[in-house]
Design a protein around this motif. Structure first.
Motif, PDB file in Angstrom:
ATOM      1  N   SER A 203      -5.740  -3.350  -0.658  1.00  0.00           N
ATOM      2  CA  SER A 203      -5.866  -3.953   0.600  1.00  0.00           C
ATOM      3  C   SER A 203      -7.190  -3.689   1.002  1.00  0.00           C
ATOM      4  O   SER A 203      -7.927  -2.695   0.290  1.00  0.00           O
ATOM      5  N   PHE A 204      -7.831  -4.490   1.850  1.00  0.00           N
ATOM      6  CA  PHE A 204      -9.364  -4.258   2.295  1.00  0.00           C
ATOM      7  C   PHE A 204      -9.504  -3.844   3.659  1.00  0.00           C
ATOM      8  O   PHE A 204      -8.792  -4.630   4.724  1.00  0.00           O
ATOM      9  N   ARG A 205     -10.460  -2.948   4.200  1.00  0.00           N
ATOM     10  CA  ARG A 205     -10.641  -2.410   5.421  1.00  0.00           C
ATOM     11  C   ARG A 205     -11.738  -3.245   5.868  1.00  0.00           C
ATOM     12  O   ARG A 205     -12.579  -3.983   5.324  1.00  0.00           O
ATOM     13  N   ASP A 206     -11.981  -3.286   7.284  1.00  0.00           N
ATOM     14  CA  ASP A 206     -12.709  -4.013   7.946  1.00  0.00           C
ATOM     15  C   ASP A 206     -14.484  -3.654   7.406  1.00  0.00           C
ATOM     16  O   ASP A 206     -15.306  -4.287   7.545  1.00  0.00           O
ATOM     17  N   ASP A 207     -14.170  -2.197   7.109  1.00  0.00           N
ATOM     18  CA  ASP A 207     -15.695  -1.687   6.784  1.00  0.00           C
ATOM     19  C   ASP A 207     -16.005  -2.041   5.294  1.00  0.00           C
ATOM     20  O   ASP A 207     -17.280  -1.661   4.992  1.00  0.00           O
ATOM     21  N   GLY A 208     -15.317  -2.884   4.790  1.00  0.00           N
ATOM     22  CA  GLY A 208     -15.747  -3.494   3.243  1.00  0.00           C
ATOM     23  C   GLY A 208     -14.812  -2.542   2.126  1.00  0.00           C
ATOM     24  O   GLY A 208     -14.866  -2.625   1.046  1.00  0.00           O
ATOM     25  N   ALA A 209     -14.226  -1.163   2.800  1.00  0.00           N
ATOM     26  CA  ALA A 209     -13.920  -0.363   1.552  1.00  0.00           C
ATOM     27  C   ALA A 209     -12.516  -0.922   1.202  1.00  0.00           C
ATOM     28  O   ALA A 209     -11.902  -1.775   1.917  1.00  0.00           O
ATOM     29  N   ALA A 210     -12.095  -0.537   0.051  1.00  0.00           N
ATOM     30  CA  ALA A 210     -10.707  -1.017  -0.397  1.00  0.00           C
ATOM     31  C   ALA A 210      -9.757   0.129  -0.420  1.00  0.00           C
ATOM     32  O   ALA A 210     -10.204   1.147  -0.615  1.00  0.00           O
ATOM     33  N   VAL A 211      -8.377  -0.065  -0.343  1.00  0.00           N
ATOM     34  CA  VAL A 211      -7.251   0.740  -0.489  1.00  0.00           C
ATOM     35  C   VAL A 211      -6.428   0.378  -1.521  1.00  0.00           C
ATOM     36  O   VAL A 211      -6.033  -0.769  -1.534  1.00  0.00           O
ATOM     37  N   VAL A 212      -6.003   1.457  -2.469  1.00  0.00           N
ATOM     38  CA  VAL A 212      -5.312   1.212  -3.408  1.00  0.00           C
ATOM     39  C   VAL A 212      -4.090   2.292  -3.513  1.00  0.00           C
ATOM     40  O   VAL A 212      -4.414   3.477  -3.479  1.00  0.00           O
ATOM     41  N   ILE A 213      -2.820   1.579  -3.253  1.00  0.00           N
ATOM     42  CA  ILE A 213      -2.003   2.808  -3.232  1.00  0.00           C
ATOM     43  C   ILE A 213      -0.869   2.236  -4.467  1.00  0.00           C
ATOM     44  O   ILE A 213      -0.727   1.006  -4.838  1.00  0.00           O
ATOM     45  N   TYR A 214      -0.643   3.266  -5.234  1.00  0.00           N
ATOM     46  CA  TYR A 214       0.113   3.087  -6.347  1.00  0.00           C
ATOM     47  C   TYR A 214       1.209   4.237  -6.748  1.00  0.00           C
ATOM     48  O   TYR A 214       0.906   5.353  -6.145  1.00  0.00           O
ATOM     49  N   CYS A 215       1.911   3.876  -7.736  1.00  0.00           N
ATOM     50  CA  CYS A 215       2.815   5.073  -8.197  1.00  0.00           C
ATOM     51  C   CYS A 215       2.537   5.317  -9.659  1.00  0.00           C
ATOM     52  O   CYS A 215       2.042   4.587 -10.261  1.00  0.00           O
ATOM     53  N   SER A 216       2.682   6.437 -10.107  1.00  0.00           N
ATOM     54  CA  SER A 216       2.816   7.127 -11.550  1.00  0.00           C
ATOM     55  C   SER A 216       4.242   7.516 -12.047  1.00  0.00           C
ATOM     56  O   SER A 216       4.765   8.269 -11.088  1.00  0.00           O
ATOM     57  N   ASP A 217       4.300   7.093 -13.077  1.00  0.00           N
ATOM     58  CA  ASP A 217       5.542   7.682 -13.875  1.00  0.00           C
ATOM     59  C   ASP A 217       5.218   8.557 -15.002  1.00  0.00           C
ATOM     60  O   ASP A 217       4.787   8.209 -16.068  1.00  0.00           O
ATOM     61  N   GLU A 218       5.323   9.693 -14.941  1.00  0.00           N
ATOM     62  CA  GLU A 218       4.887  10.753 -15.935  1.00  0.00           C
ATOM     63  C   GLU A 218       6.217  11.279 -16.806  1.00  0.00           C
ATOM     64  O   GLU A 218       6.080  12.318 -17.435  1.00  0.00           O
TER      65      GLU A 218
END
Length: 214
Positions: free
Chosen positions: A145-160
């Motif tokens: 997703s993208f913030r109003d200030d131009g930064a991006a947010v990435v949320i994710y999972c890992s499987d170890e």
């Protein structure tokens, strides 16, 4: 023992979670977790050239280890570029672990601010104990997703659950059965550099997160 379980403390930053839930923005429905998802998979590439901009440092994994990133192609070029640099940031951390040092060109290329400090602390834990890992780590349910200030947010999972700690002193691999701690939720903020690289600035993680359990 799955990778990261004994090193997790150094990788959790003080940063707050930027978007609630693993869905990445707009709800917390986790029904589309990896089961049934139709997503492309990508392993660590010999060269970090997935998105444009800058002379990208080379990242090479040993034959016994691999990162797999699902959901790379979203149909949105901007989101795809963010996900590509997110993946290379993850690869840069493991590349440093395999090299046995926390000051690699790739690490600094894909991380900045608090994120590079947390990554270096995490890497140093492995280097100090003379450990690496073998197997496959899977990254899934990756949302941008993208913030109003131009930064991006990435949320994710890992499987170890299929990656195991290797003692470099003895060569032994700990293949203890995986627990719920093998699944980690990450929340990251990225900013685009003048060279067009999406660099990770902040990271928060939660090991054993219910959102990422199979």
């Amino acid at each position: 023992m799955t990778r990261g379980v004994v090193r997790t403390g150094a990788f959790v930053t003080a940063g707050i979670f930027l978007v609630v839930g693993c869905s990445g923005g707009g709800g917390s429905d986790n029904s589309n977790k990896i089961k049934g998802a139709e997503a492309a998979t990508h392993s660590a590439s010999p060269s970090a050239s997935a998105s444009p901009g800058g002379q990208r440092p080379k990242i090479t994994f040993p034959s016994y280890a691999k990162n797999v990133f699902e959901g790379q192609q979203t149909g949105d070029p901007k989101k795809d570029a963010v996900l590509a640099d997110n993946a290379q940031r993850v690869n840069s951390i493991d590349d440093a672990i395999f090299q046995g040092k926390a000051d690699t060109p790739a690490l600094d290329f894909y991380s900045t601010g608090p994120a590079i400090g947390s990554a270096m602390a995490f890497i140093k834990g492995w280097v100090t104990h003379r450990e690496t890992w073998v197997g496959v780590t899977r990254y899934f349910d990756r949302k941008v997703s993208f913030r109003d200030d131009g930064a991006a947010v990435v949320i994710y999972c890992s499987d170890e659950s299929k990656a195991y700690i290797k003692d470099e002193k003895t060569g032994k691999v700990d293949r203890s059965p995986a627990t719920s701690d093998a699944y980690v939720l990450y929340n990251t903020r990225l900013v685009k550099s003048n060279q067009g690289v999406w660099r990770t600035v902040d990271v928060a993680s939660k090991r054993g997160a219910s959102e990422c359990q199979p």
